[in-house]
Design a protein around this motif. Structure first.
Motif, mmCIF file in Angstrom:
data_model
loop_
_atom_site.group_PDB
_atom_site.id
_atom_site.type_symbol
_atom_site.label_atom_id
_atom_site.label_comp_id
_atom_site.label_asym_id
_atom_site.label_seq_id
_atom_site.Cartn_x
_atom_site.Cartn_y
_atom_site.Cartn_z
ATOM 1 N N PRO A 296 0.888 -1.161 0.033
ATOM 2 C CA PRO A 296 0.012 -0.032 0.005
ATOM 3 C C PRO A 296 0.756 1.363 -0.055
ATOM 4 N N SER A 317 2.182 9.468 5.031
ATOM 5 C CA SER A 317 1.121 8.353 5.426
ATOM 6 C C SER A 317 1.430 7.818 6.639
ATOM 7 N N ASP A 351 -9.904 0.645 0.889
ATOM 8 C CA ASP A 351 -8.900 1.538 0.124
ATOM 9 C C ASP A 351 -7.734 1.023 0.283
ATOM 10 N N CYS A 352 -7.196 0.545 1.514
ATOM 11 C CA CYS A 352 -5.673 0.008 1.678
ATOM 12 C C CYS A 352 -5.522 -1.141 0.864
ATOM 13 N N LEU A 355 -5.024 -0.395 -2.594
ATOM 14 C CA LEU A 355 -3.776 0.289 -2.947
ATOM 15 C C LEU A 355 -2.609 -0.846 -2.850
ATOM 16 N N GLY A 356 -2.880 -1.972 -1.747
ATOM 17 C CA GLY A 356 -2.018 -3.142 -2.007
ATOM 18 C C GLY A 356 -1.904 -3.706 -3.248
ATOM 19 N N ALA A 378 -4.547 4.051 -8.375
ATOM 20 C CA ALA A 378 -3.631 4.202 -6.968
ATOM 21 C C ALA A 378 -3.912 5.799 -6.514
ATOM 22 N N GLY A 381 -6.782 6.105 -4.764
ATOM 23 C CA GLY A 381 -6.656 5.572 -3.337
ATOM 24 C C GLY A 381 -6.053 6.167 -2.416
ATOM 25 N N THR A 382 -4.737 6.930 -2.855
ATOM 26 C CA THR A 382 -3.946 7.901 -2.108
ATOM 27 C C THR A 382 -4.541 8.888 -1.548
ATOM 28 N N TYR A 385 -6.855 8.171 1.164
ATOM 29 C CA TYR A 385 -6.058 7.828 2.440
ATOM 30 C C TYR A 385 -6.011 9.006 3.223
#
Length: 420
Positions: A296, A317, A351-352, A355-356, A378, A381-382, A385
């Motif tokens: 992630p 993050s 979301d995590c 991202l992974g 991504a 997703g970032t 986050y």
């Protein structure tokens, strides 16, 4: 939090208690320690993490007895451990897969803390120490992954350490100086391996010390619980032993079955096959990917085109996790009573995972069979986050209407217990 109930039963215990009250300490903080009576399965992972740390330290010490931290011999020494050392294959597979089990448990532990509000007053220090532990784990795992000196180890070390060169954009020469210091020269070589081995051996003991502080900080205000309410009296608690020791041992046994499956039946599933090739500075792998537990954050790093901004986003993050106790404005701890924020919590979890997934694929990969680049997924997703912690968490606490909270743990437990 509670008065001492320990009474020495013999002359030796009285003598020892006056000089080193270790038995009293164990009685008060391990055996008779009052623990909320409504802790569920998600609260067993603290004990599981302690077990994982012990396994990693013990296997790591034994592996270090046979490992040679030399760039010309490291790869062969690992192969010798696997082939020539008695049960060396078992030690290595337990250690390698133990890192993955460690991170699996810590992610569950962290998301449980986020869901039940275990970071809120008066447990801010517990949460901060937990984030420090997580960062130390990341550093230790990265250093350990470089030690086999395979292709992915070598190039992973090269790529990750090179990220610090991005700071040249802020202060000319500063990032390069950091990279040179980390390498011990002008490239990833023997000096780098020596430094990484020394730090990888040292950091687990630092982690053990911070774990001690983490538990100490926990025992000052006491455990949080799924309801997120304070203990009102003895009726709300149970002694830690035997109630929670038995429960923890049962779930630890279940966890060990999963652990054993990977060690004995699928030991290389969580690793990279390319790492079974010796390090070759002249041949760059087609795609350099970190271990699954870093994916992630790797996706966050790659999602931003500018190198410096990507590195700052990566560090940001982690830093934002430290600020969680102050970013959450709600007076209610547990998501059980927060209908609005609960939905966003699950969005964060998904979301995590996304991202992974993005981090595990090449940077130019597409979303399944669609023409949508994964890098844009991504980036979304970032963005979420950071929005979750910096925007959603503060605003949700101000505008949502929580559900009614029980008066006490005991009343809640008895209300849900069927009448006999």
């Amino acid at each position: 939090m509670h008065g001492s109930r320990y009474t020495p039963n013999s002359g030796i215990e009285r003598w020892l208690d006056r000089r080193l009250p270790i038995i009293r300490f164990a009685q008060e903080h391990l055996s008779s320690y009052p623990t909320p009576r409504n802790l569920n399965i998600w609260y067993v992972f603290g004990g599981i993490l302690t077990f994982c740390l012990g396994v990693q330290i013990i296997t790591g010490i034994v592996l270090a007895m046979h490992y040679t931290p030399d760039s010309r011999l490291a790869f062969d020494s690992v192969e010798s451990i696997m082939r020539d050392v008695n049960s060396g294959w078992l030690l290595r597979y337990v250690h390698a897969n133990g890192a993955s089990m460690f991170f699996l448990a810590v992610y569950i532990h962290m998301f449980r803390g986020l869901y039940y509000g275990s970071y809120k007053e008066p447990r801010e220090i517990i949460w901060i120490l937990g984030v420090v532990l997580y960062i130390l784990m990341m550093a230790t795992a990265f250093l350990g992954y470089t030690l086999p000196w395979g292709q992915m180890s070598f190039w992973g070390a090269t790529v990750i350490t090179n990220f610090f060169s991005a700071f040249d954009s802020l202060i000319p020469g500063f990032g390069t100086a950091i990279v040179t210091w980390l390498w011990g020269g002008f490239g990833v070589d023997n000096a780098t391996l020596h430094r990484f081995f020394s730090l990888h051996y040292l950091l687990p003991f630092v982690i053990a010390a911070v774990v001690g502080l983490h538990i100490w900080a926990l025992h000052v205000p006491g455990n949080n619980n799924p309801l997120g309410i304070d203990v009102k009296g003895p009726q709300d608690t149970l002694p830690f032993h035997p109630y929670y020791t038995v429960k923890d041992l049962f779930y630890l046994s279940c966890f060990m079955i999963v652990f054993a499956y990977f060690v004995f039946f699928s030991p290389n599933t969580l690793g990279h096959s390319i790492n079974y090739a010796p390090a070759n500075p002249l041949q760059t792998p087609e795609d350099i990917v970190p271990e699954w537990y870093f994916l992630p954050f790797y996706a966050i790093l790659r999602s931003i085109p500018d190198k410096l901004m990507g590195v700052l986003a990566l560090f940001g993050s982690l830093i934002v996790l430290v600020l969680v106790p102050w970013l959450d404005t709600s007076r209610v701890r547990s998501c059980r009573f927060r209908p609005l924020y609960k939905q966003f919590f699950w969005i964060l979890l998904v979301d995590c995972v996304i991202l992974g997934y993005c981090g595990s694929k090449p940077v130019d990969a597409m979303l399944l069979s669609t023409p949508v680049p994964l890098v844009w997924i991504a980036r979304i997703g970032t963005a979420y986050y950071f929005l979750h912690f910096l925007i959603v968490m503060p605003i949700a606490g101000l505008i949502e209407t929580p559900k009614p909270i029980p008066d006490s743990i005991a009343k809640s437990v008895l209300a849900t217990t069927p009448a006999e």
